[in-house]
Write a protein that holds these residues in place. Structure first.
Motif, PDB file in Angstrom:
ATOM      1  N   SER A  97       0.842  -1.196   0.000  1.00  0.00           N
ATOM      2  CA  SER A  97       0.000   0.000   0.000  1.00  0.00           C
ATOM      3  C   SER A  97       0.880   1.250   0.000  1.00  0.00           C
ATOM      4  N   LEU A  98       0.296   2.384  -0.311  1.00  0.00           N
ATOM      5  CA  LEU A  98       1.030   3.649  -0.213  1.00  0.00           C
ATOM      6  C   LEU A  98       1.482   3.887   1.228  1.00  0.00           C
ATOM      7  N   ARG A  99       0.676   3.422   2.169  1.00  0.00           N
ATOM      8  CA  ARG A  99       1.013   3.547   3.587  1.00  0.00           C
ATOM      9  C   ARG A  99       2.312   2.792   3.885  1.00  0.00           C
ATOM     10  N   LEU A 100       2.452   1.589   3.351  1.00  0.00           N
ATOM     11  CA  LEU A 100       3.669   0.805   3.558  1.00  0.00           C
ATOM     12  C   LEU A 100       4.858   1.469   2.877  1.00  0.00           C
ATOM     13  N   GLU A 101       4.650   1.996   1.673  1.00  0.00           N
ATOM     14  CA  GLU A 101       5.727   2.680   0.958  1.00  0.00           C
ATOM     15  C   GLU A 101       6.222   3.892   1.762  1.00  0.00           C
ATOM     16  N   ALA A 102       5.290   4.663   2.328  1.00  0.00           N
ATOM     17  CA  ALA A 102       5.656   5.835   3.131  1.00  0.00           C
ATOM     18  C   ALA A 102       6.387   5.420   4.405  1.00  0.00           C
ATOM     19  N   LEU A 103       5.934   4.348   5.031  1.00  0.00           N
ATOM     20  CA  LEU A 103       6.591   3.838   6.228  1.00  0.00           C
ATOM     21  C   LEU A 103       8.020   3.403   5.916  1.00  0.00           C
ATOM     22  N   THR A 104       8.185   2.697   4.810  1.00  0.00           N
ATOM     23  CA  THR A 104       9.515   2.252   4.385  1.00  0.00           C
ATOM     24  C   THR A 104      10.429   3.447   4.121  1.00  0.00           C
ATOM     25  N   ASP A 105       9.913   4.460   3.439  1.00  0.00           N
ATOM     26  CA  ASP A 105      10.702   5.676   3.191  1.00  0.00           C
ATOM     27  C   ASP A 105      11.135   6.314   4.502  1.00  0.00           C
ATOM     28  N   GLY A 106      10.244   6.370   5.471  1.00  0.00           N
ATOM     29  CA  GLY A 106      10.568   6.964   6.766  1.00  0.00           C
ATOM     30  C   GLY A 106      11.659   6.198   7.499  1.00  0.00           C
ATOM     31  N   VAL A 107      11.595   4.885   7.448  1.00  0.00           N
ATOM     32  CA  VAL A 107      12.620   4.058   8.089  1.00  0.00           C
ATOM     33  C   VAL A 107      13.972   4.281   7.400  1.00  0.00           C
ATOM     34  N   GLU A 108      13.968   4.349   6.077  1.00  0.00           N
ATOM     35  CA  GLU A 108      15.213   4.592   5.340  1.00  0.00           C
ATOM     36  C   GLU A 108      15.765   5.985   5.637  1.00  0.00           C
ATOM     37  N   ASP A 109      14.892   6.992   5.711  1.00  0.00           N
ATOM     38  CA  ASP A 109      15.344   8.343   6.052  1.00  0.00           C
ATOM     39  C   ASP A 109      15.997   8.358   7.427  1.00  0.00           C
ATOM     40  N   TYR A 110      15.390   7.673   8.384  1.00  0.00           N
ATOM     41  CA  TYR A 110      15.952   7.601   9.739  1.00  0.00           C
ATOM     42  C   TYR A 110      17.334   6.949   9.716  1.00  0.00           C
ATOM     43  N   ALA A 111      17.471   5.869   8.961  1.00  0.00           N
ATOM     44  CA  ALA A 111      18.761   5.175   8.870  1.00  0.00           C
ATOM     45  C   ALA A 111      19.831   6.092   8.268  1.00  0.00           C
ATOM     46  N   TYR A 112      19.471   6.853   7.234  1.00  0.00           N
ATOM     47  CA  TYR A 112      20.425   7.794   6.636  1.00  0.00           C
ATOM     48  C   TYR A 112      20.828   8.871   7.627  1.00  0.00           C
ATOM     49  N   LEU A 113      19.865   9.381   8.394  1.00  0.00           N
ATOM     50  CA  LEU A 113      20.182  10.404   9.397  1.00  0.00           C
ATOM     51  C   LEU A 113      21.094   9.845  10.488  1.00  0.00           C
ATOM     52  N   GLU A 114      20.907   8.590  10.851  1.00  0.00           N
ATOM     53  CA  GLU A 114      21.800   7.958  11.830  1.00  0.00           C
ATOM     54  C   GLU A 114      23.222   7.843  11.274  1.00  0.00           C
ATOM     55  N   LEU A 115      23.358   7.433  10.010  1.00  0.00           N
ATOM     56  CA  LEU A 115      24.685   7.365   9.389  1.00  0.00           C
ATOM     57  C   LEU A 115      25.321   8.743   9.324  1.00  0.00           C
ATOM     58  N   LEU A 116      24.539   9.742   8.965  1.00  0.00           N
ATOM     59  CA  LEU A 116      25.036  11.116   8.901  1.00  0.00           C
ATOM     60  C   LEU A 116      25.488  11.586  10.277  1.00  0.00           C
ATOM     61  N   ALA A 117      24.712  11.284  11.309  1.00  0.00           N
ATOM     62  CA  ALA A 117      25.059  11.691  12.670  1.00  0.00           C
ATOM     63  C   ALA A 117      26.365  11.043  13.125  1.00  0.00           C
ATOM     64  N   LYS A 118      26.585   9.806  12.759  1.00  0.00           N
ATOM     65  CA  LYS A 118      27.832   9.124  13.134  1.00  0.00           C
ATOM     66  C   LYS A 118      29.031   9.769  12.450  1.00  0.00           C
ATOM     67  N   ALA A 119      28.826  10.233  11.223  1.00  0.00           N
ATOM     68  CA  ALA A 119      29.937  10.806  10.454  1.00  0.00           C
ATOM     69  C   ALA A 119      30.170  12.285  10.767  1.00  0.00           C
ATOM     70  N   TYR A 120      29.107  13.051  10.989  1.00  0.00           N
ATOM     71  CA  TYR A 120      29.229  14.501  11.124  1.00  0.00           C
ATOM     72  C   TYR A 120      28.679  15.069  12.429  1.00  0.00           C
TER      73      TYR A 120
END
Length: 88
Positions: free
Chosen positions: A21-44
């Motif tokens: 569903s679009l709901r699942l797609e949005a949830l997946t995007d949010g989880v991926e965004d969070y993971a990227y922000l965590e990687l960014l926080a570790k680096a910068y």
């Protein structure tokens, strides 16, 4: 409301994959965004990650975000470039 809370739908025909569903797609995007922000926080550092996140959402309420999809994609691209730079 019809479909409220549904994350996936049965396949339209035998042998077809389950439809997300679009709901699942949005949830997946949010989880991926969070993971990227965590990687960014570790680096910068956390503050740099927060600065970029605030360009998209500045509060915890549903209406405290920038609805411009181009802005969201620009921030995602900037985060990806910074992570790639840090990995070199």
């Amino acid at each position: 409301m019809p479909g409220a809370g549904i994350l996936a739908y049965p396949p339209p025909y035998k042998g077809a994959p389950v439809c997300s569903s679009l709901r699942l797609e949005a949830l997946t995007d949010g989880v991926e965004d969070y993971a990227y922000l965590e990687l960014l926080a570790k680096a910068y550092g956390r503050e740099r990650a927060r600065q970029l996140a605030r360009r998209v959402a500045w509060g915890s309420f549903a209406w405290q975000f920038n609805p411009d999809a181009a802005n969201l994609q620009a921030v995602r691209n900037e985060i990806a470039e910074l992570i790639e730079r840090a990995m070199r």
